[in-house]
Design a protein around this motif. Structure first.
Motif, mmCIF file in Angstrom:
data_model
loop_
_atom_site.group_PDB
_atom_site.id
_atom_site.type_symbol
_atom_site.label_atom_id
_atom_site.label_comp_id
_atom_site.label_asym_id
_atom_site.label_seq_id
_atom_site.Cartn_x
_atom_site.Cartn_y
_atom_site.Cartn_z
ATOM 1 N N UNK A 183 0.722 -1.385 -0.053
ATOM 2 C CA UNK A 183 0.037 -0.174 -0.252
ATOM 3 C C UNK A 183 1.276 1.031 0.064
ATOM 4 N N UNK A 184 1.468 1.553 1.121
ATOM 5 C CA UNK A 184 3.305 2.764 0.957
ATOM 6 C C UNK A 184 3.753 2.849 -0.629
ATOM 7 N N UNK A 185 3.724 1.474 -1.003
ATOM 8 C CA UNK A 185 4.956 2.474 -1.958
ATOM 9 C C UNK A 185 4.350 2.394 -3.304
ATOM 10 N N UNK A 186 3.603 2.268 -3.431
ATOM 11 C CA UNK A 186 1.807 2.693 -4.355
ATOM 12 C C UNK A 186 1.574 4.370 -4.314
ATOM 13 N N UNK A 187 0.868 4.532 -2.908
ATOM 14 C CA UNK A 187 0.932 6.000 -3.138
ATOM 15 C C UNK A 187 1.813 6.573 -2.589
ATOM 16 N N UNK A 188 2.836 6.680 -2.509
ATOM 17 C CA UNK A 188 4.513 7.298 -2.718
ATOM 18 C C UNK A 188 4.271 7.537 -4.045
ATOM 19 N N UNK A 189 4.549 6.459 -5.311
ATOM 20 C CA UNK A 189 4.950 6.789 -5.607
ATOM 21 C C UNK A 189 3.660 7.740 -6.937
ATOM 22 N N UNK A 190 2.295 7.434 -6.407
ATOM 23 C CA UNK A 190 1.371 8.141 -7.193
ATOM 24 C C UNK A 190 1.556 9.523 -6.227
ATOM 25 N N UNK A 191 1.870 9.639 -5.017
ATOM 26 C CA UNK A 191 1.914 11.504 -4.864
ATOM 27 C C UNK A 191 3.307 11.693 -5.945
ATOM 28 N N UNK A 192 4.397 11.132 -5.603
ATOM 29 C CA UNK A 192 5.302 11.949 -6.386
ATOM 30 C C UNK A 192 5.043 11.962 -7.532
ATOM 31 N N UNK A 193 4.452 11.005 -8.586
ATOM 32 C CA UNK A 193 4.024 11.543 -10.267
ATOM 33 C C UNK A 193 2.843 12.435 -9.608
ATOM 34 N N UNK A 194 1.760 13.047 -8.706
ATOM 35 C CA UNK A 194 0.977 13.795 -9.133
ATOM 36 C C UNK A 194 1.355 14.724 -9.042
#
Length: 267
Positions: A183-194
């Motif tokens: 959960x945390x890794x996709x959230x981090x990647x999504x936040x950086x991409x956003x």
């Protein structure tokens, strides 16, 4: 006469012998288990006490104050150092139980304890990561807030920076502990991409349309407040000096230099 009673007697004797044999094998293991528990409990107590003294001497409570943990524990009977020592104490007890149950050989309890003990170092590192991240976030927030204290958005910027650092620290801690990594890794990647997308679209195109006007208003307001913050000190000193000079001048000179007099004093 059938040999049936004699067969029963032989079976009973064999079962009794097996039971006594198992008891004779189990009792030394039980004694060894209790001895390991007693020694482990005593060693755990001693290590926890020594660790408490060492941490307090090296300034663990100062680090806790910088991290904000001291405020969170104001109503608790334990401080940060006490909690750390309790965690270490119970971790050592788990290791003691692991060694104790290992006396009985392979069993489900030993397998479970082996997994917990193997995870303990990762959990300790995760806690350290969170504490260090909060300490760094508090320091950075104070620096940013003080640097932008003359403008209205200074506190907001400091809070946003603090939150970003804490979130990154928590995500890193969860990854180290192996908790919710899916959960945390996709959230981090999504936040950086956003964030990258917002920077590309926002900076490149001014957020296209209505957001361009909002950006202009925000930037103009920021520039005005920054200019006031820079020139406010010199302007105030000039006005105070001018008023003081006018106060100590003679009346005729004051009227001739004061633009509010409305003309000259010549007849």
């Amino acid at each position: 006469m059938t040999p049936f009673p004699n067969a029963l007697a032989v079976d009973f004797t064999g079962g009794l012998n097996d039971a006594w044999s198992k008891v004779a094998q189990f009792v030394p293991k039980l004694i060894g288990f209790l001895v390991v528990l007693a020694i482990g409990w005593f060693v755990s107590k001693m290590i926890a006490r020594v660790l408490d003294r060492v941490l307090r001497k090296v300034g663990s409570e100062k680090l806790a104050e910088k991290a904000g943990a001291a405020k969170m524990l104001e109503g608790s009977k334990y401080d940060t150092t006490g909690i750390v020592c309790k965690v270490v104490y119970y971790a050592l007890l788990l290791i003691t139980l692991q060694l104790g149950f290992g006396v009985f050989g392979s069993n489900p309890v030993s397998s479970m304890l082996n997994g917990i003990v193997a995870w303990i170092p990762r959990g300790i590192v995760a806690i350290v990561l969170v504490v260090v991240a909060m300490a760094v976030a508090n320091v950075v927030r104070d620096i940013v807030t003080n640097a932008l204290s003359s403008v209205s958005y200074g506190k907001t910027v400091g809070t946003v920076v603090w939150a970003c650092i804490v979130v990154l620290g928590v995500i890193a801690a969860l990854g180290q502990a192996g908790i919710a990594t899916t959960v945390t890794q996709p959230v981090l990647y999504a936040a950086l991409a956003a964030a990258a997308g917002i920077m590309i679209v926002g900076v490149g195109g001014g957020l296209i349309g209505p957001m361009r006007q909002r950006w202009e208003r925000w930037l103009n307001k920021a520039e005005e407040e920054t200019a006031k913050a820079r020139g406010g000190g010199s302007t105030g000193a000039y006005q105070a000096g001018r008023e003081d000079a006018l106060t100590h001048q003679p009346v005729q000179e004051r009227e001739s230099t004061d633009p509010r007099a409305g003309g000259s004093t010549s007849g």
